[in-house]
Write a protein that holds these residues in place. Structure first.
Motif, PDB file in Angstrom:
ATOM      1  N   ARG A   1       0.864  -1.180   0.000  1.00  0.00           N
ATOM      2  CA  ARG A   1       0.000   0.000   0.000  1.00  0.00           C
ATOM      3  C   ARG A   1       0.904   1.234   0.000  1.00  0.00           C
ATOM      4  NH1 ARG A   1      -3.019  -3.820  -0.146  1.00  0.00           N
ATOM      5  NH2 ARG A   1      -4.960  -4.167   0.987  1.00  0.00           N
ATOM      6  N   SER A   2       0.526   2.232  -0.763  1.00  0.00           N
ATOM      7  CA  SER A   2       1.273   3.487  -0.736  1.00  0.00           C
ATOM      8  C   SER A   2       0.569   4.458   0.205  1.00  0.00           C
ATOM      9  CB  SER A   2       1.409   4.077  -2.135  1.00  0.00           C
ATOM     10  OG  SER A   2       0.142   4.357  -2.662  1.00  0.00           O
ATOM     11  N   MET A   3       1.387   5.305   0.845  1.00  0.00           N
ATOM     12  CA  MET A   3       0.853   6.248   1.825  1.00  0.00           C
ATOM     13  C   MET A   3       1.587   7.575   1.672  1.00  0.00           C
ATOM     14  SD  MET A   3       1.017   6.038   5.989  1.00  0.00           S
ATOM     15  CE  MET A   3       2.688   6.623   6.134  1.00  0.00           C
ATOM     16  N   GLU A   4       0.825   8.631   1.465  1.00  0.00           N
ATOM     17  CA  GLU A   4       1.433   9.960   1.414  1.00  0.00           C
ATOM     18  C   GLU A   4       1.897  10.331   2.811  1.00  0.00           C
ATOM     19  OE1 GLU A   4      -0.996  12.925  -0.378  1.00  0.00           O
ATOM     20  OE2 GLU A   4      -1.351  11.724  -2.175  1.00  0.00           O
ATOM     21  N   PHE A   5       2.967  11.135   2.884  1.00  0.00           N
ATOM     22  CA  PHE A   5       3.522  11.517   4.179  1.00  0.00           C
ATOM     23  C   PHE A   5       3.667  13.025   4.255  1.00  0.00           C
ATOM     24  CE2 PHE A   5       7.025  12.278   7.155  1.00  0.00           C
ATOM     25  CZ  PHE A   5       6.529  11.616   8.250  1.00  0.00           C
ATOM     26  N   ASN A   6       3.338  13.568   5.430  1.00  0.00           N
ATOM     27  CA  ASN A   6       3.502  14.991   5.689  1.00  0.00           C
ATOM     28  C   ASN A   6       4.156  15.105   7.055  1.00  0.00           C
ATOM     29  OD1 ASN A   6       3.296  17.707   6.244  1.00  0.00           O
ATOM     30  ND2 ASN A   6       1.178  17.885   5.561  1.00  0.00           N
ATOM     31  N   GLU A   7       5.345  15.675   7.106  1.00  0.00           N
ATOM     32  CA  GLU A   7       6.087  15.730   8.369  1.00  0.00           C
ATOM     33  C   GLU A   7       5.424  16.614   9.423  1.00  0.00           C
ATOM     34  OE1 GLU A   7       9.400  19.059   7.103  1.00  0.00           O
ATOM     35  OE2 GLU A   7       9.806  16.944   6.751  1.00  0.00           O
ATOM     36  N   GLN A   8       4.441  17.392   9.049  1.00  0.00           N
ATOM     37  CA  GLN A   8       3.727  18.212  10.019  1.00  0.00           C
ATOM     38  C   GLN A   8       2.575  17.448  10.662  1.00  0.00           C
ATOM     39  OE1 GLN A   8       2.725  21.639   7.702  1.00  0.00           O
ATOM     40  NE2 GLN A   8       4.771  22.530   7.906  1.00  0.00           N
ATOM     41  N   GLU A   9       2.283  16.252  10.144  1.00  0.00           N
ATOM     42  CA  GLU A   9       1.193  15.427  10.675  1.00  0.00           C
ATOM     43  C   GLU A   9       1.716  14.025  11.001  1.00  0.00           C
ATOM     44  OE1 GLU A   9      -1.512  15.492   7.422  1.00  0.00           O
ATOM     45  OE2 GLU A   9      -2.202  17.519   7.850  1.00  0.00           O
ATOM     46  N   VAL A  10       2.811  13.950  11.743  1.00  0.00           N
ATOM     47  CA  VAL A  10       3.489  12.681  11.987  1.00  0.00           C
ATOM     48  C   VAL A  10       2.590  11.699  12.740  1.00  0.00           C
ATOM     49  CG1 VAL A  10       5.446  11.586  13.150  1.00  0.00           C
ATOM     50  CG2 VAL A  10       5.774  13.725  11.912  1.00  0.00           C
TER      51      VAL A  10
END
Length: 180
Positions: free
Chosen positions: A130-139
């Motif tokens: 599964r692919s998952m987008e990542f945002n370092e402000q929403e760890v």
């Protein structure tokens, strides 16, 4: 007026077709989630603390006439776990070199043996991704999302294991030992 009447007739025809299909007993094969297993007892070689093992046991117990045993002795078949791994790889980076997307993987290797040790299902590997987008402000939110994706993959994995178990050839019946 005429268009309204035509739409009403189409809706009525669709309702009649759906009613006829529901009334005739039509349903997709396997749509109720239960499988007919070619064995009556099984031993699962998974740790008691394994979430995958717990879900697999629950689904097997829901199947008709399957008993999950705590010991390998007396079981028609044994599911032997070779390995179970979860992974996370960087899938893409943004223009600053920070992670933008991860690829989550769940790999499960197992084999199925009969009571005599003969292999009914050779070593089988199931890999889910599964692919998952990542945002370092929403760890924290992204960690919760990753856990949810892993749970989803685990449920999918259990269903794939059940389908493979249901499709395998039935084990040879055990010969009863005469009492002396």
């Amino acid at each position: 007026m005429r268009a309204t009447r035509l739409n009403l007739m189409r809706a009525f025809a669709a309702l009649v077709i759906v009613t006829l299909l529901a009334g005739c007993g039509f349903k997709l094969r396997g749509s109720n989630g239960s499988y007919r297993m070619p064995f009556h007892t099984i031993f699962l070689g998974v740790p008691d603390t394994s979430a995958l093992g717990t879900e697999l046991k629950r689904n097997l117990r829901a199947a008709d006439d399957v008993v999950v045993l705590d010991k390998a002795e007396g079981a028609d078949v044994q599911l032997v776990v070779i390995s179970e791994t979860r992974g996370r790889q960087i899938l893409s980076l943004n223009n600053l070199g920070r992670v933008r997307e991860y690829l989550l993987t769940y790999t499960f290797n197992f084999r199925v043996m009969d009571a005599k040790g003969a292999e009914l299902l050779p070593a089988t590997e199931i890999t889910l991704k599964r692919s998952m987008e990542f945002n370092e402000q929403e760890v924290l939110a992204k960690e919760a999302e990753a856990n949810l994706l892993y749970r989803d993959m685990q449920s999918d994995l259990v269903q794939q294991i059940l389908r493979r178990l249901a499709a395998m050839k039935a084990p040879a019946p055990q010969a009863s030992v005469p009492a002396k």
